[in-house]
Scaffold this active site. Structure first.
Site, PDB file in Angstrom:
ATOM      1  N   CYS A   2       0.673  -1.185  -0.116  1.00  0.00           N
ATOM      2  CA  CYS A   2      -0.015   0.151  -0.222  1.00  0.00           C
ATOM      3  C   CYS A   2       0.769   1.239  -0.175  1.00  0.00           C
ATOM      4  O   CYS A   2       2.154   1.156   0.573  1.00  0.00           O
ATOM      5  CB  CYS A   2      -1.002   0.000   1.260  1.00  0.00           C
ATOM      6  SG  CYS A   2      -1.869  -1.363   1.548  1.00  0.00           S
ATOM      7  N   ARG A  27       4.321   0.486  -5.997  1.00  0.00           N
ATOM      8  CA  ARG A  27       4.356  -0.773  -4.915  1.00  0.00           C
ATOM      9  C   ARG A  27       3.237  -1.396  -5.178  1.00  0.00           C
ATOM     10  O   ARG A  27       3.048  -2.545  -4.195  1.00  0.00           O
ATOM     11  CB  ARG A  27       3.907   0.294  -3.599  1.00  0.00           C
ATOM     12  CG  ARG A  27       5.179   1.153  -3.080  1.00  0.00           C
ATOM     13  CD  ARG A  27       4.661   2.244  -2.256  1.00  0.00           C
ATOM     14  NE  ARG A  27       4.537   1.571  -0.824  1.00  0.00           N
ATOM     15  CZ  ARG A  27       5.617   1.333  -0.043  1.00  0.00           C
ATOM     16  NH1 ARG A  27       6.794   1.736  -0.425  1.00  0.00           N
ATOM     17  NH2 ARG A  27       5.559   1.034   1.321  1.00  0.00           N
ATOM     18  N   TRP A  74      -3.282  -2.412  -1.325  1.00  0.00           N
ATOM     19  CA  TRP A  74      -3.164  -3.865  -1.745  1.00  0.00           C
ATOM     20  C   TRP A  74      -3.708  -4.687  -0.859  1.00  0.00           C
ATOM     21  O   TRP A  74      -3.290  -5.042   0.365  1.00  0.00           O
ATOM     22  CB  TRP A  74      -1.417  -4.044  -1.997  1.00  0.00           C
ATOM     23  CG  TRP A  74      -1.112  -5.351  -2.709  1.00  0.00           C
ATOM     24  CD1 TRP A  74      -1.222  -5.434  -3.994  1.00  0.00           C
ATOM     25  CD2 TRP A  74      -0.533  -6.382  -2.022  1.00  0.00           C
ATOM     26  NE1 TRP A  74      -0.403  -6.739  -4.095  1.00  0.00           N
ATOM     27  CE2 TRP A  74      -0.362  -7.373  -3.116  1.00  0.00           C
ATOM     28  CE3 TRP A  74      -0.412  -6.818  -0.703  1.00  0.00           C
ATOM     29  CZ2 TRP A  74       0.408  -8.641  -2.748  1.00  0.00           C
ATOM     30  CZ3 TRP A  74       0.175  -8.047  -0.423  1.00  0.00           C
ATOM     31  CH2 TRP A  74       0.499  -9.026  -1.704  1.00  0.00           C
ATOM     32  N   ASN A  98      -0.966   1.234   6.297  1.00  0.00           N
ATOM     33  CA  ASN A  98      -0.377   0.276   5.575  1.00  0.00           C
ATOM     34  C   ASN A  98       0.089  -0.787   6.824  1.00  0.00           C
ATOM     35  O   ASN A  98       0.586  -0.255   7.705  1.00  0.00           O
ATOM     36  CB  ASN A  98       1.003   0.785   5.159  1.00  0.00           C
ATOM     37  CG  ASN A  98       0.783   1.583   3.779  1.00  0.00           C
ATOM     38  OD1 ASN A  98      -0.413   1.623   3.428  1.00  0.00           O
ATOM     39  ND2 ASN A  98       1.643   2.326   3.252  1.00  0.00           N
ATOM     40  N   GLY A  99       0.119  -2.033   6.142  1.00  0.00           N
ATOM     41  CA  GLY A  99       0.397  -2.974   7.223  1.00  0.00           C
ATOM     42  C   GLY A  99      -0.568  -4.047   7.444  1.00  0.00           C
ATOM     43  O   GLY A  99      -1.735  -3.835   7.037  1.00  0.00           O
ATOM     44  N   GLU A 480      17.197 -16.918 -11.748  1.00  0.00           N
ATOM     45  CA  GLU A 480      16.658 -15.481 -11.742  1.00  0.00           C
ATOM     46  C   GLU A 480      16.043 -15.245 -13.486  1.00  0.00           C
ATOM     47  O   GLU A 480      14.998 -14.610 -13.366  1.00  0.00           O
ATOM     48  CB  GLU A 480      17.789 -14.577 -11.941  1.00  0.00           C
ATOM     49  CG  GLU A 480      17.488 -12.997 -11.817  1.00  0.00           C
ATOM     50  CD  GLU A 480      16.499 -12.593 -10.995  1.00  0.00           C
ATOM     51  OE1 GLU A 480      16.000 -13.202 -10.160  1.00  0.00           O
ATOM     52  OE2 GLU A 480      16.206 -11.338 -11.226  1.00  0.00           O
ATOM     53  N   LYS A 484      12.166 -13.997 -13.606  1.00  0.00           N
ATOM     54  CA  LYS A 484      11.788 -12.578 -14.612  1.00  0.00           C
ATOM     55  C   LYS A 484      10.349 -13.220 -15.428  1.00  0.00           C
ATOM     56  O   LYS A 484       9.713 -12.545 -15.577  1.00  0.00           O
ATOM     57  CB  LYS A 484      12.757 -12.226 -15.147  1.00  0.00           C
ATOM     58  CG  LYS A 484      14.024 -11.413 -14.443  1.00  0.00           C
ATOM     59  CD  LYS A 484      13.692 -10.121 -14.163  1.00  0.00           C
ATOM     60  CE  LYS A 484      12.966 -10.205 -12.232  1.00  0.00           C
ATOM     61  NZ  LYS A 484      13.881 -10.282 -11.384  1.00  0.00           N
ATOM     62  N   GLU A 487       7.058 -14.035 -13.693  1.00  0.00           N
ATOM     63  CA  GLU A 487       6.627 -12.907 -12.943  1.00  0.00           C
ATOM     64  C   GLU A 487       5.934 -11.886 -13.959  1.00  0.00           C
ATOM     65  O   GLU A 487       4.704 -11.215 -13.430  1.00  0.00           O
ATOM     66  CB  GLU A 487       7.253 -12.557 -11.766  1.00  0.00           C
ATOM     67  CG  GLU A 487       8.634 -11.346 -12.342  1.00  0.00           C
ATOM     68  CD  GLU A 487       9.501 -11.122 -11.074  1.00  0.00           C
ATOM     69  OE1 GLU A 487       8.942 -10.757 -10.066  1.00  0.00           O
ATOM     70  OE2 GLU A 487      10.440 -11.044 -11.183  1.00  0.00           O
ATOM     71  N   HIS A 503      18.146 -36.039 -13.754  1.00  0.00           N
ATOM     72  CA  HIS A 503      17.666 -36.712 -12.753  1.00  0.00           C
ATOM     73  C   HIS A 503      16.096 -36.472 -12.696  1.00  0.00           C
ATOM     74  O   HIS A 503      15.471 -36.579 -11.471  1.00  0.00           O
ATOM     75  CB  HIS A 503      18.228 -36.119 -11.261  1.00  0.00           C
ATOM     76  CG  HIS A 503      19.661 -36.371 -11.281  1.00  0.00           C
ATOM     77  ND1 HIS A 503      20.225 -37.532 -11.202  1.00  0.00           N
ATOM     78  CD2 HIS A 503      20.722 -35.470 -11.405  1.00  0.00           C
ATOM     79  CE1 HIS A 503      21.403 -37.468 -11.075  1.00  0.00           C
ATOM     80  NE2 HIS A 503      22.014 -36.343 -11.386  1.00  0.00           N
ATOM     81  N   LYS A 602       5.733  -4.612  -4.988  1.00  0.00           N
ATOM     82  CA  LYS A 602       7.241  -4.291  -4.901  1.00  0.00           C
ATOM     83  C   LYS A 602       7.839  -4.289  -3.446  1.00  0.00           C
ATOM     84  O   LYS A 602       9.015  -5.016  -3.330  1.00  0.00           O
ATOM     85  CB  LYS A 602       7.477  -2.660  -5.211  1.00  0.00           C
ATOM     86  CG  LYS A 602       8.812  -2.323  -5.562  1.00  0.00           C
ATOM     87  CD  LYS A 602       9.490  -2.921  -6.493  1.00  0.00           C
ATOM     88  CE  LYS A 602      11.032  -2.762  -6.767  1.00  0.00           C
ATOM     89  NZ  LYS A 602      11.604  -3.701  -7.605  1.00  0.00           N
TER      90      LYS A 602
HETATM   91  C1  F6R Z   1      11.276 -10.367  -8.309  1.00  0.00           C
HETATM   92  C2  F6R Z   1      11.487  -9.486  -7.108  1.00  0.00           C
HETATM   93  C3  F6R Z   1      11.168 -10.172  -5.794  1.00  0.00           C
HETATM   94  C4  F6R Z   1      11.913  -9.435  -4.704  1.00  0.00           C
HETATM   95  C5  F6R Z   1      11.674  -9.954  -3.124  1.00  0.00           C
HETATM   96  C6  F6R Z   1      12.464  -9.468  -2.156  1.00  0.00           C
HETATM   97  O1  F6R Z   1      11.581  -9.553  -9.300  1.00  0.00           O
HETATM   98  O2  F6R Z   1      11.514  -8.264  -7.020  1.00  0.00           O
HETATM   99  O3  F6R Z   1      11.243 -11.337  -5.841  1.00  0.00           O
HETATM  100  O4  F6R Z   1      13.059  -9.821  -4.881  1.00  0.00           O
HETATM  101  O5  F6R Z   1      10.037  -9.716  -3.094  1.00  0.00           O
HETATM  102  O6  F6R Z   1      12.198  -8.052  -2.007  1.00  0.00           O
HETATM  103  P1  F6R Z   1      13.467  -7.283  -1.487  1.00  0.00           P
HETATM  104  O7  F6R Z   1      14.670  -7.441  -2.199  1.00  0.00           O
HETATM  105  O8  F6R Z   1      12.976  -5.768  -1.426  1.00  0.00           O
HETATM  106  O9  F6R Z   1      13.749  -7.949  -0.040  1.00  0.00           O
END
Ligand code: F6R
Length: 607
Positions: A2, A27, A74, A98-99, A480, A484, A487, A503, A602
């Site tokens: 949020c 966010r 959110w 928020n929270g 990774e 990417k 997501e 395996h 985010k």
């Molecule tokens: C994927 C992504 C998430 C963050 C994860 C941890 O692209 O951005 O997987 O890496 O939510 O977030 P941080 O790095 O902010 O702790």
């Protein structure tokens, strides 16, 4: 997660609040709302979906006034709906939050038992009722909020208005970020810096357990217990442009292309090229005391941490484990004397990482954090912080923060290796020189692979499953790449250690599955090449990511993407680029919401 924005001053606040919320869109949110003081009452407007829906409503019902709060929600308690959207009003009081309030069930029962009518499914509305009852009983707003906070368990950043006190906002913070912005005759609050950048650069970061009274000419900080707090403002030098798209179609593409700059900023002042070493004065760690490293992180940061293990073990010869923060916390993991925890987090606010690091600290570990957001929660609880300098990352999918995390992990490993006397001066000097060249090589890789990655994405856009394979340092990069793609394009993708294919996962391969194989010139090269051949023998479409001029790889791959030559330790900075670009273009061709993929946020401040 949020977003919160608040304004007290002389200007009409609705446009300022909306603008701030727009800058917090990254966010992730599913509904939004505003509350504005207007001649003896508070007007509230809320809408489900994107901010343009709220804007549409505002055109029909303008909110006039110079004191107000805004929110993007959110959903955590109750589905996304107008009635669950913030702000929440109870009597004379309006709240955004928020929270998560953990004791919401008990509070709801208690309020209902005393005859309170609760309209939404949210925990936030309960806070509004609790404050409102006190205000109705004659208590000033600040004291009403203070008393209410003592009843709340959990995480919150809240901003509160009362009809009775039209010239102020009361805010409070515990485990969710909140920053105060200082202007001339106007003051602001927000859950993140970019919301305020066009209005002020002077910001005060609130700490957990603090409240503030925001008025047009001053902000007054105190602890929840009522002790006054003095804190200097920090000047933030990010330009508003840095937080905007700068001509790219999406923030994510801009951020992919910003990587050479982000790495350069992260390396700045760190590389001792003469001494072939890393400057690391702020680590203040007693190296002889460190017996083991525990890397804690989530998501993309966890992939960086996995690469960090290769660096720490390979260069600093220190036993290292990597843990998903969500699995480490709460399982009563063993922390030994001499353990150093490295918490890796772009946002510095990820709740699982924060709690895992806190648990380890309570058991006696020292905590070093690698974070991008200045003054965020994880750096604040750490014994030492090693900031990445990627600038604000707006796209939900992390790119430049990932590579700057790699840079910090590599630099820390070199630093530690030298001080543990296990890394030779020659090797260290070669790595430092290699790192110094990385921004330029990344720029070359971006230029050299962009069109090819777009073409490959076009060719394989309809693939339903994609595999990414790598060995050694390329294994976390394969993970990774798969994350990417998943997501942002919603295509099913898996990253595998190439040696693990036989395996089980090899059964997945057929002619419809593109397989991207990382083939940098390192000690794993020959074996990875064999894995590519195995996939090809099962009719897969194989895409090699290899060092420029690698004719062998070209011969066996259906498609070859070339990256500049570097030391083996530095290849992740370069091999990840085509994987980011490939994922980006698949998503773009599919027309998904690249910067705000569905269901993702985010900053993940929930469990
Ligand atoms: C994927 C992504 C998430 C963050 C994860 C941890 O692209 O951005 O997987 O890496 O939510 O977030 P941080 O790095 O902010 O702790």
């Amino acid at each position: 997660m949020c977003g919160i924005v608040g304004y007290v001053g002389g200007q009409e606040c609705a446009p300022i609040l909306l603008d701030g919320l727009r800058r917090l869109e990254y966010r992730g949110y599913d509904s939004a709302g505003l509350a504005v003081h207007s001649r003896g009452k508070i007007d509230v407007l809320r809408a489900v979906g994107k901010l343009r829906n709220l804007e549409g409503k505002l055109r029909e019902v303008p909110l006039a006034g110079t004191v107000g709060i805004g929110h993007t929600r959110w959903a955590t308690h109750g589905r996304p709906s107008e009635v669950n959207a913030h702000p929440h009003q109870a009597g004379d009081v309006v709240v955004v939050h928020n929270g998560i309030i953990e004791n919401h069930t008990a509070l709801r029962k208690q309020l209902q038992a005393s005859g309170c009518e609760i309209k939404s499914d949210t925990d936030t509305e309960l806070v509004a009722h609790l404050v409102s009852r006190r205000v109705a009983g004659g208590l000033p707003l600040e004291e009403s909020v203070r008393a209410t906070l003592s009843e709340l368990e959990g995480a919150y950043a809240i901003a509160v208005l009362s009809v009775k006190e039209p010239n102020r906002i009361i805010v409070a913070k515990k485990a969710s970020p909140l920053v105060l912005g200082l202007g001339e005759g106007e003051m602001f609050c927000a859950s993140d810096i970019p919301a305020l950048l066009p209005y002020t650069r002077d910001m005060v970061f609130m700490e957990d357990g603090e409240m503030a009274v925001i008025e047009a000419d001053k902000v007054t900080l105190s602890t929840v217990e009522g002790q006054p707090v003095e804190r200097e403002a920090k000047r933030i030098d990010w330009s508003p442009m840095m937080a905007e798209k700068a001509g790219y179609k999406h923030f994510m593409l801009k951020e992919i292309f910003e990587q050479p700059r982000a790495i350069e900023d992260t390396l700045r002042g760190r590389l001792d090229r003469e001494g072939g070493d890393i400057y690391g004065t702020e680590f203040e760690l007693d190296v002889a005391e460190i017996k083991r490293v525990i890397l804690l992180a989530c998501g993309t940061s966890h992939h960086a941490a996995m690469a960090g293990r290769y660096y720490l073990e390979g260069l600093a010869r220190i036993p290292t484990v990597v843990e998903l923060a969500s699995e480490f916390r709460g399982r009563d993991a063993v922390v030994l004397p001499g353990d150093l925890v490295i918490a890796v987090s772009q946002s510095g606010e990820t709740l699982d990482t924060l709690i895992a690091a806190r648990e380890a600290k309570e058991k006696g570990a020292k905590v070093l954090s690698i974070a991008n957001v200045l003054g965020s929660a994880i750096p604040r609880m750490s014994d030492a912080v090693f900031y990445t300098h990627a600038g604000p990352e707006i796209g939900v999918a992390s790119t430049k923060c990932f590579t700057t995390q790699l840079a910090n992990l590599l630099m820390f490993s070199i630093w530690l290796g030298r001080r543990r006397d296990v890394l030779s001066a020659e090797k260290s000097a070669a790595l430092v020189e290699g790192l110094a060249r990385i921004p330029q090589q990344m720029a070359e890789a971006l230029k050299g692979t962009r069109q090819l990655c777009a073409n490959l994405a076009r060719r394989y856009v309809e693939a339903r499953d994609v595999l990414f394979l790598g060995r050694g340092l390329s294994f976390p990069i394969a993970l990774e790449g798969a994350l990417k793609l998943k997501e942002i394009s919603y295509v099913h993708a898996e990253g595998y250690a190439a040696g693990e294919m036989k395996h089980g996962p090899i059964a997945l391969i057929d002619s419809k599955v593109p397989v991207l194989v990382l083939l940098p010139k390192d000690e794993h090269y020959e074996r990875s090449l064999s894995n590519l051949e195995e996939a090809k023998a099962r009719d897969a479409q194989v895409i090699g990511i290899a060092t420029e001029g690698d004719e062998e790889a070209r011969e066996v791959s259906h498609n070859l993407v070339e990256i500049p030559a570097s030391l083996p330790e530095l290849t992740p900075f370069l091999t990840v680029i085509p994987l980011q670009l490939y994922s980006y273009y698949v998503a773009d061709f599919k027309g998904t919401d690249v910067d705000q993929p569905r269901n993702l946020a985010k900053t993940v401040t929930v469990e």
